[in-house]
Write an enzyme that holds these catalytic residues in place. Structure first.
Site, short mmCIF file in Angstrom:
data_model
loop_
_atom_site.label_atom_id
_atom_site.label_comp_id
_atom_site.label_asym_id
_atom_site.label_seq_id
_atom_site.Cartn_x
_atom_site.Cartn_y
_atom_site.Cartn_z
N CYS A 98 30.55 -37.15 57.26
CA CYS A 98 29.38 -36.42 56.92
C CYS A 98 29.06 -36.15 55.43
O CYS A 98 27.91 -35.64 56.27
CB CYS A 98 29.70 -34.95 58.00
SG CYS A 98 30.48 -35.72 59.94
N HIS A 144 25.61 -28.69 56.05
CA HIS A 144 25.75 -30.59 57.37
C HIS A 144 25.72 -29.68 58.30
O HIS A 144 26.49 -28.23 58.39
CB HIS A 144 26.66 -30.98 57.09
CG HIS A 144 27.62 -31.31 57.94
ND1 HIS A 144 26.95 -32.29 59.00
CD2 HIS A 144 28.69 -31.78 58.27
CE1 HIS A 144 27.27 -32.99 59.49
NE2 HIS A 144 28.72 -32.29 59.42
N ASN A 203 26.00 -33.09 66.18
CA ASN A 203 26.38 -33.13 64.68
C ASN A 203 25.98 -34.43 64.91
O ASN A 203 26.27 -35.82 65.57
CB ASN A 203 27.82 -33.24 65.30
CG ASN A 203 28.12 -33.62 63.09
OD1 ASN A 203 27.94 -34.88 62.45
ND2 ASN A 203 29.44 -32.77 63.03
C1 LIG Z 1 36.15 -28.11 67.93
C2 LIG Z 1 35.14 -26.67 67.59
C3 LIG Z 1 33.75 -26.95 68.21
C4 LIG Z 1 36.81 -26.19 68.36
O1 LIG Z 1 36.52 -24.89 68.75
P1 LIG Z 1 37.38 -23.80 68.89
O2 LIG Z 1 37.11 -22.72 69.02
O3 LIG Z 1 38.14 -24.21 67.88
O4 LIG Z 1 38.21 -24.35 70.19
P2 LIG Z 1 39.88 -24.95 70.44
O5 LIG Z 1 39.66 -26.26 69.65
O6 LIG Z 1 40.58 -24.46 69.96
O7 LIG Z 1 39.63 -25.33 71.84
C5 LIG Z 1 39.97 -24.14 72.62
C6 LIG Z 1 40.21 -24.37 74.27
O8 LIG Z 1 38.97 -24.86 74.59
C7 LIG Z 1 39.58 -25.72 75.22
N1 LIG Z 1 38.34 -26.90 75.00
C8 LIG Z 1 38.15 -28.30 74.23
N2 LIG Z 1 36.79 -28.58 74.52
C9 LIG Z 1 36.42 -28.13 75.64
C10 LIG Z 1 35.19 -28.34 76.37
N3 LIG Z 1 34.18 -29.38 75.66
N4 LIG Z 1 34.85 -27.33 77.21
C11 LIG Z 1 35.81 -26.74 77.34
N5 LIG Z 1 36.90 -26.00 77.04
C12 LIG Z 1 36.87 -26.81 75.84
C13 LIG Z 1 40.48 -26.13 74.57
O9 LIG Z 1 41.59 -27.14 76.00
C14 LIG Z 1 41.16 -25.22 74.88
O10 LIG Z 1 42.03 -24.69 75.62
P3 LIG Z 1 43.66 -24.09 75.54
O11 LIG Z 1 43.14 -22.59 74.69
O12 LIG Z 1 43.72 -24.01 76.82
O13 LIG Z 1 44.06 -25.07 74.77
C15 LIG Z 1 35.44 -25.87 66.60
O14 LIG Z 1 36.87 -26.82 65.66
C16 LIG Z 1 34.50 -26.76 65.50
O15 LIG Z 1 33.70 -26.72 65.62
N6 LIG Z 1 35.51 -27.70 64.10
C17 LIG Z 1 35.14 -28.42 62.58
C18 LIG Z 1 34.50 -30.11 63.66
C19 LIG Z 1 33.97 -30.17 62.59
O16 LIG Z 1 32.47 -29.27 61.66
N7 LIG Z 1 34.07 -31.63 61.98
C20 LIG Z 1 32.71 -31.73 61.01
C21 LIG Z 1 32.86 -31.26 60.09
S1 LIG Z 1 32.11 -33.41 60.14
#
Ligand SMILES: CC(C)(COP(=O)(O)OP(=O)(O)OC[C@H]1O[C@@H](n2cnc3c(N)ncnc32)[C@H](O)[C@@H]1OP(=O)(O)O)[C@@H](O)C(=O)NCCC(=O)NCCS
Length: 338
Positions: free
Chosen positions: A112, A265, A295
């Site tokens: 990215c 980004h 993204n």
């Molecule tokens: C991926 C991202 C959106 C997840 O958000 P988060 O707030 O960290 O969520 P979590 O991973 O802690 O998941 C929380 C809960 O939602 C659930 N969940 C995950 N994806 C889900 C979806 N699409 N729909 C519903 N629930 C979902 C998980 O299973 C988890 O459930 P649990 O608490 O029962 O285990 C976030 O971590 C993020 O944006 N990270 C950075 C990613 C990034 O920048 N990547 C690119 C770099 S180039």
């Protein structure tokens, strides 16, 4: 002295819109979860073109915007995580597609963060006098590498391409335009938090070193989808993003609050809100378009740059920062005077 200016920008996004609601057909999720956790409402998916054709379209628009012909381009540098072929490079296909008969073309891999990496490399070539006009482009077919049964990841990504022409510009130090500072970096990491496993086989799968039996290519399909520990990546980003903005602005002898625009980004709206909050910025200075495209990996920065340019948001002399980050952990930033 020679400096590098952005003389044109372009983009291409597919027509097909994949909305949050459509994911309900394959995974347990909701528009409400995706919107509140990421800011994404929809993303685009390409159904007909190759990746190099998407990038080629973005390059053609950038050339139009710069008022240059493809023959005037000395170099094409592409960043992509989803090339159509392992070789030749995607940039070679783009070169052929747009008719850039005088160019040398190659790809880089920085996930990215790819666009800030290609910009940094092109800047060095221009400033050294080795090239006059360079096309820098990022194009990503995220649908090829997104696992649509993995709800943690698949909802984040979309397809698209963005491009810019970097051109040599003679200017004295006092009225310097273009790239004032640029830097790229990779943090030592065990590379276990965000990766795509390669489809190639391990040597032991092809040749058994104990029995000396040659096994040929095993009929096995490896997982070559994005694997990401979203929470760890998020923590990395909120730690290094202020560091890189502070570093690149200090190299340009300005401060973050002097910037007119910070093009970050588009990985998660919460990351962008964090930057606004940390520096107490006017939200208009940190533009967001993640709700429309999700993204698109290295393409988010040039797509947003182009949208703002096409909307005539930039005035001559505006100070603009670009910042990218991703798997590696690779990251980098640039400061441009428009
Ligand atoms: C991926 C991202 C959106 C997840 O958000 P988060 O707030 O960290 O969520 P979590 O991973 O802690 O998941 C929380 C809960 O939602 C659930 N969940 C995950 N994806 C889900 C979806 N699409 N729909 C519903 N629930 C979902 C998980 O299973 C988890 O459930 P649990 O608490 O029962 O285990 C976030 O971590 C993020 O944006 N990270 C950075 C990613 C990034 O920048 N990547 C690119 C770099 S180039």
């Amino acid at each position: 002295m020679i400096n590098s200016i952005i003389s044109g920008t372009g983009m291409y996004v597919p027509e097909f819109v994949l909305s949050n609601d459509m994911f309900n057909q394959v995974i347990d999720t909701s528009d409400e979860w995706i919107t509140t956790r990421t800011g994404i409402k929809e993303r685009r998916i390409e159904q007909e073109k190759y990746n190099y054709e998407m990038i080629g379209e973005a390059c053609k628009s950038a050339l139009d915007n710069a008022g240059l012909s493809a023959e005037q381009i000395d170099m094409i540098i592409v960043s992509t995580s989803a090339p159509d072929y392992n070789y030749p490079s995607t940039a070679c296909f783009v070169q052929n597609y747009i008719g850039a008969t005088n160019a040398a073309s190659f790809d880089i891999s920085a996930a990215c963060a790819g666009f800030v990496f290609v910009l940094d490399i092109a800047d060095v070539y221009i400033k050294s006098g080795r090239a006059k006009n360079i096309l820098v482009a990022s194009g990503e077919m995220m649908h090829r590498i997104a696992d649509y049964l993995d709800r943690n990841n698949c909802i984040l990504f979309g397809d698209g391409a963005g491009a810019a022409v970097l051109s040599a510009c003679e200017s004295d130090e006092s009225q310097k335009r273009g790239i004032l500072a640029s830097y790229i970096k990779c943090e030592n990491d065990d590379n276990k938090h965000m990766y795509i496993y390669s489809k190639s086989y391990q040597p032991s799968e092809i040749f058994d070193k104990d029995t000396k039996i040659f096994k040929g290519n095993p009929l096995k399909i490896n997982n070559s989808f994005i694997t990401q520990n979203g929470r760890t990546v998020y923590q990395f980003v909120v730690r290094v993003l202020p560091q890189m903005l502070d570093e690149v602005t200090s190299r340009a002898n300005i401060s973050v609050t002097d910037l007119d625009y910070i093009i970050v980004h588009q990985a998660n709206k919460r990351i962008l809100d964090y930057v606004i909050e940390k520096y107490k910025l006017d939200p208009e200075k940190v533009p967001i378009n993640i709700e429309k495209y999700g993204n698109t990996s290295s393409a988010t920065v040039p797509i947003l740059l182009n949208e703002l340019n096409m909307a005539n948001k930039f005035k001559k002399g505006d100070l603009i920062a670009l910042a990218g980050f991703g798997s590696g952990f690779a990251y980098g930033a640039a400061v441009i005077r428009w």
